[in-house]
Design a protein around this motif. Structure first.
Motif, PDB file in Angstrom:
ATOM      1  N   MET A 124       0.850  -1.181   0.000  1.00  0.00           N
ATOM      2  CA  MET A 124       0.000   0.000   0.000  1.00  0.00           C
ATOM      3  C   MET A 124       0.887   1.231   0.000  1.00  0.00           C
ATOM      4  O   MET A 124       1.792   1.369   0.806  1.00  0.00           O
ATOM      5  CB  MET A 124      -0.885  -0.029   1.246  1.00  0.00           C
ATOM      6  CG  MET A 124      -1.810   1.137   1.311  1.00  0.00           C
ATOM      7  SD  MET A 124      -2.880   0.923   2.742  1.00  0.00           S
ATOM      8  CE  MET A 124      -3.004   2.602   3.238  1.00  0.00           C
ATOM      9  N   LYS A 125       0.617   2.136  -0.906  1.00  0.00           N
ATOM     10  CA  LYS A 125       1.407   3.356  -1.019  1.00  0.00           C
ATOM     11  C   LYS A 125       0.639   4.504  -0.392  1.00  0.00           C
ATOM     12  O   LYS A 125      -0.522   4.725  -0.687  1.00  0.00           O
ATOM     13  CB  LYS A 125       1.683   3.645  -2.492  1.00  0.00           C
ATOM     14  CG  LYS A 125       2.586   4.831  -2.694  1.00  0.00           C
ATOM     15  CD  LYS A 125       2.879   5.000  -4.160  1.00  0.00           C
ATOM     16  CE  LYS A 125       3.741   6.223  -4.346  1.00  0.00           C
ATOM     17  NZ  LYS A 125       3.993   6.503  -5.737  1.00  0.00           N
ATOM     18  N   MET A 126       1.299   5.233   0.517  1.00  0.00           N
ATOM     19  CA  MET A 126       0.659   6.345   1.216  1.00  0.00           C
ATOM     20  C   MET A 126       0.994   7.641   0.489  1.00  0.00           C
ATOM     21  O   MET A 126       2.151   7.964   0.306  1.00  0.00           O
ATOM     22  CB  MET A 126       1.151   6.399   2.656  1.00  0.00           C
ATOM     23  CG  MET A 126       0.506   7.472   3.476  1.00  0.00           C
ATOM     24  SD  MET A 126      -1.193   7.102   3.800  1.00  0.00           S
ATOM     25  CE  MET A 126      -1.133   6.922   5.546  1.00  0.00           C
ATOM     26  N   THR A 127      -0.040   8.366   0.075  1.00  0.00           N
ATOM     27  CA  THR A 127       0.171   9.651  -0.592  1.00  0.00           C
ATOM     28  C   THR A 127       0.128  10.763   0.442  1.00  0.00           C
ATOM     29  O   THR A 127      -0.255  10.556   1.595  1.00  0.00           O
ATOM     30  CB  THR A 127      -0.920   9.890  -1.650  1.00  0.00           C
ATOM     31  OG1 THR A 127      -2.178   9.967  -0.988  1.00  0.00           O
ATOM     32  CG2 THR A 127      -0.931   8.791  -2.694  1.00  0.00           C
ATOM     33  N   ASP A 142       4.048   5.458  10.871  1.00  0.00           N
ATOM     34  CA  ASP A 142       4.401   4.078  10.533  1.00  0.00           C
ATOM     35  C   ASP A 142       4.539   3.871   9.030  1.00  0.00           C
ATOM     36  O   ASP A 142       5.303   3.017   8.584  1.00  0.00           O
ATOM     37  CB  ASP A 142       3.345   3.116  11.087  1.00  0.00           C
ATOM     38  CG  ASP A 142       3.261   3.176  12.597  1.00  0.00           C
ATOM     39  OD1 ASP A 142       4.289   3.520  13.227  1.00  0.00           O
ATOM     40  OD2 ASP A 142       2.179   2.901  13.139  1.00  0.00           O
ATOM     41  N   ALA A 143       3.821   4.639   8.235  1.00  0.00           N
ATOM     42  CA  ALA A 143       3.899   4.494   6.778  1.00  0.00           C
ATOM     43  C   ALA A 143       5.297   4.837   6.272  1.00  0.00           C
ATOM     44  O   ALA A 143       5.746   4.296   5.262  1.00  0.00           O
ATOM     45  CB  ALA A 143       2.865   5.375   6.108  1.00  0.00           C
ATOM     46  N   LEU A 192       9.812   3.456   3.260  1.00  0.00           N
ATOM     47  CA  LEU A 192      11.222   3.789   3.055  1.00  0.00           C
ATOM     48  C   LEU A 192      12.175   2.775   3.663  1.00  0.00           C
ATOM     49  O   LEU A 192      13.359   2.779   3.351  1.00  0.00           O
ATOM     50  CB  LEU A 192      11.528   5.179   3.632  1.00  0.00           C
ATOM     51  CG  LEU A 192      10.783   6.353   3.004  1.00  0.00           C
ATOM     52  CD1 LEU A 192      11.165   7.649   3.699  1.00  0.00           C
ATOM     53  CD2 LEU A 192      11.077   6.449   1.520  1.00  0.00           C
ATOM     54  N   GLY A 193      11.684   1.953   4.565  1.00  0.00           N
ATOM     55  CA  GLY A 193      12.534   0.946   5.181  1.00  0.00           C
ATOM     56  C   GLY A 193      13.516   1.512   6.199  1.00  0.00           C
ATOM     57  O   GLY A 193      14.563   0.917   6.439  1.00  0.00           O
ATOM     58  N   VAL A 194      13.224   2.657   6.771  1.00  0.00           N
ATOM     59  CA  VAL A 194      14.083   3.248   7.799  1.00  0.00           C
ATOM     60  C   VAL A 194      13.248   3.450   9.064  1.00  0.00           C
ATOM     61  O   VAL A 194      12.031   3.523   9.012  1.00  0.00           O
ATOM     62  CB  VAL A 194      14.676   4.606   7.354  1.00  0.00           C
ATOM     63  CG1 VAL A 194      15.581   4.441   6.159  1.00  0.00           C
ATOM     64  CG2 VAL A 194      13.580   5.601   7.052  1.00  0.00           C
ATOM     65  N   ALA A 195      13.945   3.537  10.178  1.00  0.00           N
ATOM     66  CA  ALA A 195      13.248   3.775  11.437  1.00  0.00           C
ATOM     67  C   ALA A 195      12.713   5.212  11.438  1.00  0.00           C
ATOM     68  O   ALA A 195      13.465   6.161  11.228  1.00  0.00           O
ATOM     69  CB  ALA A 195      14.193   3.559  12.610  1.00  0.00           C
ATOM     70  N   ALA A 196      11.434   5.344  11.643  1.00  0.00           N
ATOM     71  CA  ALA A 196      10.797   6.664  11.596  1.00  0.00           C
ATOM     72  C   ALA A 196      10.832   7.318  12.971  1.00  0.00           C
ATOM     73  O   ALA A 196      10.825   6.639  13.995  1.00  0.00           O
ATOM     74  CB  ALA A 196       9.354   6.524  11.142  1.00  0.00           C
ATOM     75  N   PRO A 197      10.863   8.621  12.993  1.00  0.00           N
ATOM     76  CA  PRO A 197      10.766   9.316  14.293  1.00  0.00           C
ATOM     77  C   PRO A 197       9.367   9.147  14.879  1.00  0.00           C
ATOM     78  O   PRO A 197       8.414   8.834  14.176  1.00  0.00           O
ATOM     79  CB  PRO A 197      11.050  10.776  13.936  1.00  0.00           C
ATOM     80  CG  PRO A 197      10.902  10.885  12.478  1.00  0.00           C
ATOM     81  CD  PRO A 197      11.031   9.535  11.876  1.00  0.00           C
ATOM     82  N   ARG A 198       9.266   9.359  16.179  1.00  0.00           N
ATOM     83  CA  ARG A 198       7.971   9.318  16.867  1.00  0.00           C
ATOM     84  C   ARG A 198       7.627  10.734  17.290  1.00  0.00           C
ATOM     85  O   ARG A 198       8.474  11.442  17.836  1.00  0.00           O
ATOM     86  CB  ARG A 198       8.042   8.387  18.079  1.00  0.00           C
ATOM     87  CG  ARG A 198       8.178   6.927  17.683  1.00  0.00           C
ATOM     88  CD  ARG A 198       8.182   6.003  18.880  1.00  0.00           C
ATOM     89  NE  ARG A 198       9.157   6.321  19.912  1.00  0.00           N
ATOM     90  CZ  ARG A 198      10.439   5.993  19.878  1.00  0.00           C
ATOM     91  NH1 ARG A 198      10.914   5.336  18.837  1.00  0.00           N
ATOM     92  NH2 ARG A 198      11.246   6.302  20.871  1.00  0.00           N
TER      93      ARG A 198
END
Length: 170
Positions: A1-4, A37-38, A43-49
């Motif tokens: 699923m791609k998030m726009t 989370d998207a 991107l396959g990287v750890a996202a900030p919270r």
């Protein structure tokens, strides 16, 4: 699923609406956890919270106009309206890989802002009448004067602060 971008804004607005519906009407700010989370999945990287609060402005009662001797109009004619809100707690954390050049020193950086109260006073208008009070020496008729016109400056009072942190595992 791609998030726009439009989908992520819609998800954020849905979260804010749900948080607003779940809190009582007397709250100064609505807590919101921003879902990122998207970013991790796409991107396959750890996202900030990111956790913050949406301020709910509360309009106060305007100051009553005052009458002064010799003036036909009250001061201020357009009253100052105070607005009070609380900037809620905000916390942004992000993983910091290879902090000291080695994978075992992965850490986490954070920026936090504690809740603070913000008070804003809107501008007010001072308007003077072009006529004086009735003058007994002029058969009770008012005299012409130069009208006054002025604005009171808006004011913003608060003391927001921020804390920067960096943590490494021990």
């Amino acid at each position: 699923m791609k998030m726009t971008a439009r989908g992520s804004i819609a998800a954020l607005m849905t979260c804010m609406a749900a948080a607003g519906a779940a809190t009582p009407a007397v709250a100064d700010a609505v807590p919101v956890g921003v879902p990122l989370d998207a970013v991790e999945t796409s991107l396959g990287v750890a996202a900030p919270r990111l956790a913050t609060a949406v301020p709910l402005p509360v309009v106060g009662a305007p100051e009553a106009p005052r009458f002064h001797t010799g003036d036909m109009l009250p001061t201020p004619l357009l009253p100052v309206i105070p607005v009070k809100t609380e900037l809620g707690d905000t916390l942004l954390t992000s993983p910091v890989p290879n902090l000291l050049g080695r994978p075992e020193t992965d850490g986490e950086g954070s920026v936090s802002s504690p809740a603070t109260t913000l008070i804003a006073d809107g501008p007010g208008a001072i308007v003077g009448s072009p006529l004086t009070m009735p003058d007994a020496s002029n058969f009770g008729l008012p005299n012409l004067t130069t009208p006054k016109l002025g604005l009171t400056a808006p004011a913003l009072v608060g003391a927001p602060s921020a804390l920067l942190g960096l943590g490494t595992p021990r």
